[in-house]
Design an enzyme around this catalytic site. Structure first.
Site, PDB file in Angstrom:
ATOM      1  N   GLY A 158       3.666   5.741  14.906  1.00 50.73           N
ATOM      2  CA  GLY A 158       2.988   4.855  15.796  1.00 50.73           C
ATOM      3  C   GLY A 158       2.701   3.595  15.334  1.00 50.73           C
ATOM      4  O   GLY A 158       2.129   2.558  16.114  1.00 50.73           O
ATOM      5  N   HIS A 205      -1.220  10.610  19.174  1.00 49.70           N
ATOM      6  CA  HIS A 205      -1.461   9.752  17.798  1.00 49.70           C
ATOM      7  C   HIS A 205      -2.722  10.102  17.148  1.00 49.70           C
ATOM      8  O   HIS A 205      -2.804   9.998  15.894  1.00 49.70           O
ATOM      9  CB  HIS A 205      -1.338   8.174  18.594  1.00 49.70           C
ATOM     10  CG  HIS A 205      -1.904   7.032  17.569  1.00 49.70           C
ATOM     11  ND1 HIS A 205      -3.207   6.678  17.164  1.00 49.70           N
ATOM     12  CD2 HIS A 205      -1.144   6.446  16.773  1.00 49.70           C
ATOM     13  CE1 HIS A 205      -3.068   5.930  16.217  1.00 49.70           C
ATOM     14  NE2 HIS A 205      -1.946   5.656  15.771  1.00 49.70           N
ATOM     15  N   ARG A 265      11.682  14.183  10.610  1.00 47.13           N
ATOM     16  CA  ARG A 265      11.084  13.579   9.668  1.00 47.13           C
ATOM     17  C   ARG A 265      10.426  14.758   8.763  1.00 47.13           C
ATOM     18  O   ARG A 265       9.899  15.780   9.536  1.00 47.13           O
ATOM     19  CB  ARG A 265      10.511  12.363   9.798  1.00 47.13           C
ATOM     20  CG  ARG A 265       9.212  12.819  10.987  1.00 47.13           C
ATOM     21  CD  ARG A 265       8.570  11.291  11.428  1.00 47.13           C
ATOM     22  NE  ARG A 265       7.666  11.392  12.324  1.00 47.13           N
ATOM     23  CZ  ARG A 265       7.213  10.558  13.091  1.00 47.13           C
ATOM     24  NH1 ARG A 265       7.874   9.403  13.022  1.00 47.13           N
ATOM     25  NH2 ARG A 265       6.304  10.766  14.005  1.00 47.13           N
ATOM     26  N   TYR A 295      -6.390  15.285 -21.924  1.00 48.32           N
ATOM     27  CA  TYR A 295      -7.132  15.727 -20.763  1.00 48.32           C
ATOM     28  C   TYR A 295      -7.579  14.559 -19.787  1.00 48.32           C
ATOM     29  O   TYR A 295      -7.312  13.194 -20.410  1.00 48.32           O
ATOM     30  CB  TYR A 295      -8.399  16.426 -21.193  1.00 48.32           C
ATOM     31  CG  TYR A 295      -9.624  15.746 -21.826  1.00 48.32           C
ATOM     32  CD1 TYR A 295     -10.384  15.153 -21.148  1.00 48.32           C
ATOM     33  CD2 TYR A 295      -9.581  15.706 -23.263  1.00 48.32           C
ATOM     34  CE1 TYR A 295     -11.520  14.397 -21.702  1.00 48.32           C
ATOM     35  CE2 TYR A 295     -10.787  14.944 -23.861  1.00 48.32           C
ATOM     36  CZ  TYR A 295     -11.726  14.197 -23.052  1.00 48.32           C
ATOM     37  OH  TYR A 295     -12.540  13.461 -23.644  1.00 48.32           O
ATOM     38  N   ARG A 320      14.312   1.177  17.956  1.00 47.95           N
ATOM     39  CA  ARG A 320      13.468   1.678  17.300  1.00 47.95           C
ATOM     40  C   ARG A 320      13.403   1.160  15.797  1.00 47.95           C
ATOM     41  O   ARG A 320      14.237   0.841  15.308  1.00 47.95           O
ATOM     42  CB  ARG A 320      13.553   3.338  17.172  1.00 47.95           C
ATOM     43  CG  ARG A 320      13.740   3.857  18.654  1.00 47.95           C
ATOM     44  CD  ARG A 320      14.051   5.507  18.601  1.00 47.95           C
ATOM     45  NE  ARG A 320      14.229   6.101  19.610  1.00 47.95           N
ATOM     46  CZ  ARG A 320      13.370   6.800  20.353  1.00 47.95           C
ATOM     47  NH1 ARG A 320      12.125   6.970  19.992  1.00 47.95           N
ATOM     48  NH2 ARG A 320      13.794   7.588  21.506  1.00 47.95           N
ATOM     49  N   CYS A 376     -11.914   9.179 -18.919  1.00 46.61           N
ATOM     50  CA  CYS A 376     -13.025   9.455 -18.227  1.00 46.61           C
ATOM     51  C   CYS A 376     -13.660   8.414 -17.062  1.00 46.61           C
ATOM     52  O   CYS A 376     -14.515   8.681 -16.467  1.00 46.61           O
ATOM     53  CB  CYS A 376     -14.495   9.647 -19.101  1.00 46.61           C
ATOM     54  SG  CYS A 376     -14.720   8.400 -20.226  1.00 46.61           S
ATOM     55  N   MET A 398       4.844   0.846  14.315  1.00 45.12           N
ATOM     56  CA  MET A 398       5.638  -0.117  14.733  1.00 45.12           C
ATOM     57  C   MET A 398       6.186   0.153  15.852  1.00 45.12           C
ATOM     58  O   MET A 398       5.940   1.149  16.685  1.00 45.12           O
ATOM     59  CB  MET A 398       6.645  -0.273  13.601  1.00 45.12           C
ATOM     60  CG  MET A 398       5.950  -0.763  12.317  1.00 45.12           C
ATOM     61  SD  MET A 398       7.370  -1.240  11.171  1.00 45.12           S
ATOM     62  CE  MET A 398       7.705   0.672  10.692  1.00 45.12           C
ATOM     63  N   LYS A 448      14.107   7.239   9.668  1.00 40.23           N
ATOM     64  CA  LYS A 448      14.722   7.664  10.908  1.00 40.23           C
ATOM     65  C   LYS A 448      16.150   7.405  10.744  1.00 40.23           C
ATOM     66  O   LYS A 448      16.906   8.384  11.321  1.00 40.23           O
ATOM     67  CB  LYS A 448      14.228   6.816  11.960  1.00 40.23           C
ATOM     68  CG  LYS A 448      14.459   6.901  13.519  1.00 40.23           C
ATOM     69  CD  LYS A 448      14.010   5.921  14.478  1.00 40.23           C
ATOM     70  CE  LYS A 448      12.422   5.969  14.473  1.00 40.23           C
ATOM     71  NZ  LYS A 448      11.882   7.202  15.131  1.00 40.23           N
ATOM     72  N   SER A 479     -11.828   8.493 -25.831  1.00 45.48           N
ATOM     73  CA  SER A 479     -12.100   8.854 -24.421  1.00 45.48           C
ATOM     74  C   SER A 479     -11.953   7.337 -23.703  1.00 45.48           C
ATOM     75  O   SER A 479     -12.767   6.409 -23.833  1.00 45.48           O
ATOM     76  CB  SER A 479     -13.324   9.350 -23.925  1.00 45.48           C
ATOM     77  OG  SER A 479     -13.096   9.594 -22.550  1.00 45.48           O
TER      78      SER A 479
END
Length: 889
Positions: free
Chosen positions: A110, A473, A357, A863, A101, A843, A112, A31, A776
């Site tokens: 929402g 919210h 934001r 992979y 704030r 895996c 804090m 913020k 693997s």
């Protein structure tokens, strides 16, 4: 990034400030950094200052005390606000009011606390009346301040304030807050003060300095509230990041009909469509927009028409302000290169920006926004892919309502977060969490949600509220979590005292079944049939971009035809783990498996295995045909034999009767097979060494199936820790392949490798690689054996390890890079030193975790393999990993 001394705790921003620290979210919080940045861009931002996140860290480190020079710096910041605004904090005639704030470095909507109108007391109230010429506005602002400060700082339940307000409105036959007169607000203020005195044991503070430091302390305290802690755990936000505090001159949207306040997104956060999306209220303050007390109005004419609203849009009622706001919208998107979530106030026809934001969005919207921004030349494909949250793709991969289903729609609300879900009604967050733990699907049904409901929202499959708009919210949090949500269903009445939901002539109770459609806003009675998601359009485009960029291959863990088909549909390039033991649990074959285990001679075991071979062969043929030539890695039998045996007395008796084995012998054999620590016992390749005929049967089934299909088979020997274990088992596999080739008269393409799931295997990788064509990494067991932690028992203490910073994340969710990761790197380097063409994959469950996939890219695996529904997540995460590594190089 700003360079600052360790003792600079406060940074100013605004029209006449240096605006140092723009973009430094680590120091100023999201913020604060964005307010500084907007001010530097010349946008209309009220003057203020930011107390850095370093103060929050010091505050908790030093026993909840502030740095000694913080107060002096904050007072200089306050003086700069006074000079800019031309008012004085605490002055009886010309009082400055401020907002206080929170602002963490990442958005925690929402979670804090915020306090508005700070600086009002019985004396400065009179100055505000004289200054504004509007007693009603001044008294309204005072009651708002007492309510927020009393709740946030002094611990008074917010519902108690609301009850006083509700009783006043009922007694005076008033519907909207805007109808309450100055005298009415004055009466309510008196009651609010009495409530604070009664609950807290002390009078509402009149000293503005006491108010200011009380609010600053409350913001820092809110960093450690249960709801904030829960949110951080869900979103992997470290505790030591802390929050900043922003103190800013108040601007008022509740001074009359030429004032307003609103929340907006620069594009539709649910669909991604490029139009100005948001809501505003005339003569209101920020909390009114999301509270659901009044119905918000749409910003643009297009939004009003799209939503079917009869309320005038800002574009129609305040055209000049709307034009300015729309220009800000375009400038912010152009600057930040992303969709923005903004908050604004209009005071006497003048626009002020209070926040920007990066906007939370549904996965569907994220896809469209990324594609559109590339088409608009706003961002590159690489940047578009990096902006995607890979895990959010889960939202697109779950069932939606079958359009052919007969629906009994009992109500309608706003389509706040897309997707559909059926579940049992739970009226409290606690009930939702408890039922989810019991294995039930749950719909959390609330009048409105609050940050205290975060744990229940996370546990629920979907969320329904009767109050609140598209930026409430419930809507924002649901979209971020990927939960379907219907908000603002005003035709539904909820009675929390009886835990009932009333929709026309339908009454539903706690535990009853409903369905919500977050894409349409429908509330439907009972459970509704769903259909599988369709992977096409924007999704296919993003996946295509990812596939063009990624280096890592993506396979799926699958052992059933259903899993294999889903994997192929989602783009899997093969099967990276087929767990053959899962096939043995089929009711039609478990009896034969058990008879094999109970056999006392090799010939008896072979006789039982011969009954299993045709079924096992058919299993592999089904998989090979679905995969159509893609590689399939088949792990031979891994779990200890006792897992296949009956445990309950009735099951034991049924087995004894079916097999003809006396009960005494069954019990004796069960006792013999019992192990103190089965996870480290007679399992994996140890079974194959003790009973080679088991692996022999599986290998014959594999190669007999492969001889009739086009497939590249990879046979994986589990739990190897010594080279000779692999050498012996490889000989069994090679002989079965040779037998099949002779029988069918054709060459079979196959390789033999092993899972690296023991620390010794990683240490001995140089030797093991002589007999392994591939490794693997079975990171589930490798994590257990490296950390000495049982995954099944870790839930009672691992959360504390993460909370206390001993571990950065749950090591069973994201790879422990320091320990497990070091062993993996060792196995990679040592294995490839012996065999440069050694194929390397993963895996374990980590194969679908984006952070773990980044690590796999960094150490050079070939992979990853994950569950079928996580294949798209892995494809995108692999592309992101390639882009990030390329950027580092």
């Amino acid at each position: 990034m700003v360079s600052q001394s360790s003792s600079q705790w406060v940074y100013g921003f605004g029209k006449n400030e240096a605006n140092i620290g723009a973009g430094n979210k680590n120091l100023l919080g999201g913020k604060g950094a964005n307010l500084v940045e907007m001010a530097a861009l010349g946008l209309p931002v009220p003057t203020g200052f930011v107390i850095t996140t370093e103060v929050c860290t010091a505050y908790y480190r030093d026993g909840q005390t502030y740095p000694s020079d913080l107060k002096d710096q904050a007072m200089k910041g306050l003086a700069a606000i006074e000079s800019s605004v031309g008012a004085t904090f605490g002055d009886a005639k010309n009082p400055l009011l401020v907002s206080v704030r929170s602002g963490a470095r990442v958005s925690m909507p929402g979670m804090m606390d915020t306090v508005l109108n700070l600086g009002l007391n019985d004396v400065t109230l009179q100055g505000l009346i004289a200054q504004s010429g509007d007693p009603r506005f001044a008294w309204d602002s005072y009651r708002r301040f007492i309510q927020m400060y009393g709740h946030v700082v002094m611990g008074v339940d917010g519902h108690d304030f609301e009850s006083i307000l509700h009783e006043y409105k009922t007694a005076h036959h008033i519907t909207n807050d805007t109808e309450i007169s100055a005298t009415g607000w004055q009466e309510i203020v008196t009651q609010y003060k009495d409530l604070v005195q009664r609950v807290s044991g002390r009078a509402f503070p009149q000293d503005p300095q006491e108010q200011l430091w009380g609010a600053i302390g409350a913001v820092f305290q809110s960093w450690m509230t249960p709801r904030a802690v829960t949110y951080r755990k869900i979103h992997d936000i470290p505790e030591d990041w802390g929050t900043a505090v922003t103190v800013q001159a108040m601007v008022f949207g509740n001074m009359g009909d030429d004032c307003a306040t609103g929340v907006a997104f620069t594009r539709d956060p649910s669909t991604g469509e490029n139009y100005f999306y948001g809501e505003y209220l005339v003569n209101a303050q920020g909390e009114d927009v999301v509270a659901g007390i009044r119905t918000p109005q749409p910003l643009s004419r297009a939004a009003r028409e799209k939503e079917g609203s009869t309320l005038p849009s800002m574009e129609e009622s305040m055209p000049a302000v709307y034009a300015q706001l729309n220009d800000v919208r375009l400038r912010l998107e152009s600057h930040y290169k992303d969709m923005q979530d903004i908050e604004f106030t209009v005071q006497k026809g003048t626009l002020y920006m209070l926040q920007t934001r990066t906007g939370k969005r549904s996965a569907q919207a994220a896809l469209k926004i990324a594609i559109d921004m590339v088409a608009e030349n706003l961002i590159t494909r690489d940047r578009a892919l990096l902006k995607m949250d890979a895990t959010a793709l889960d939202q697109l991969l779950h069932p939606t309502i079958d359009p052919k289903a007969k629906l009994h729609v009992i109500g309608h609300g706003l389509p706040a977060s897309p997707g559909a879900a059926s579940g049992m009604i739970a009226f409290t967050a606690e009930d939702a969490e408890d039922r989810a733990k019991e294995g039930h699907d749950v719909i959390l049904v609330r009048i409105e949600t609050s940050p205290e409901d975060i744990h229940g929202m996370y546990a629920a499959c979907g969320i329904l509220t009767t109050r609140g708009g598209m930026t409430s919210h419930a809507a924002v949090v649901a979209r971020g979590m990927g939960r379907p949500c219907v908000a603002g269903a005003g035709s539904i009445h909820i009675d929390m005292s009886t835990k009932t939901l009333h929709a026309g002539d339908v009454t539903l109770r706690d535990g009853d079944m409903i369905t919500i459609d977050g894409s349409k806003g429908d509330i439907i009675l009972g459970h509704v049939p769903m259909i599988d998601p369709q992977v096409s359009g924007d999704f296919a485009t993003i996946m295509g971009w990812a596939d063009d960029i990624r280096r890592l291959g993506v396979r799926a863990n699958a052992e059933t035809p259903t899993d294999a088909r889903v994997a192929r549909k989602f783009g899997a390039e093969g099967i990276g783990l087929c767990r053959t033991e899962h096939m043995f649990f089929e009711p039609s074959r478990i009896q034969n498996v058990r008879e094999m285990i109970f056999a006392e001679t090799e010939s008896d075991r072979r006789a039982a295995l011969a009954k299993l071979l045709p079924e096992q062969r058919k299993d592999f043929i089904d998989l090979f045909e679905i995969m159509r030539g893609l590689p399939v890695t088949i792990r031979l039998l891994d779990p200890p034999l006792h897992e296949f045996l009956p445990q309950e007395p009735a099951d034991i008796a049924a087995f004894s009767e079916a097999s003809g084995i006396p009960m005494a012998k069954v019990h004796r054999r069960l006792s013999e097979l019992k192990e103190s620590n089965p996870m480290l016992g007679h399992r994996g390749c140890r079974l194959g060494i003790a009973y080679p005929e088991v692996y022999e049967m599986q290998a014959h089934a594999i190669f007999e199936a492969a001889a009739t299909c086009d497939v590249s088979v990879e046979v994986m020997i589990p739990l190897v820790g010594m080279r000779d274990e692999l050498r012996l088992m490889k000989a069994v596999v090679d002989q079965a392949a040779k037998d099949a080739e002779q029988r069918f008269g054709k060459a079979i393409t196959y390789t033999v490798g092993t899972m690296i799931e023991l620390p010794r295997a990683a240490l001995m990788a140089r030797d093991i690689a002589h007999d392994a064509a591939f490794f693997s990494f079975g990171t589930n067991d490798l994590t257990q054996t490296t950390l000495g932690i049982s995954r099944d028992d870790a839930g009672s203490f691992l959360p504390a390890y993460v909370t206390k910073g001993i571990l950065p994340k749950d090591p069973f969710v994201s790879i422990d890079r320091d320990g497990v990761g070091q062993l993996m790197e060792m196995a990679v380097s040592r294995g490839r030193a012996t065999r440069p063409d050694l194929k390397l994959g993963i895996c374990g469950e980590h194969g679908g975790d984006p952070d773990s996939i980044q690590f796999c890219e960094d150490i050079g695996l070939d992979y990853v393999s994950c569950s079928a529904f996580r294949v798209p997540i892995a494809r995108l995460a692999a592309a992101q990993a390639t882009i990030r590594k390329k950027a580092v190089i």
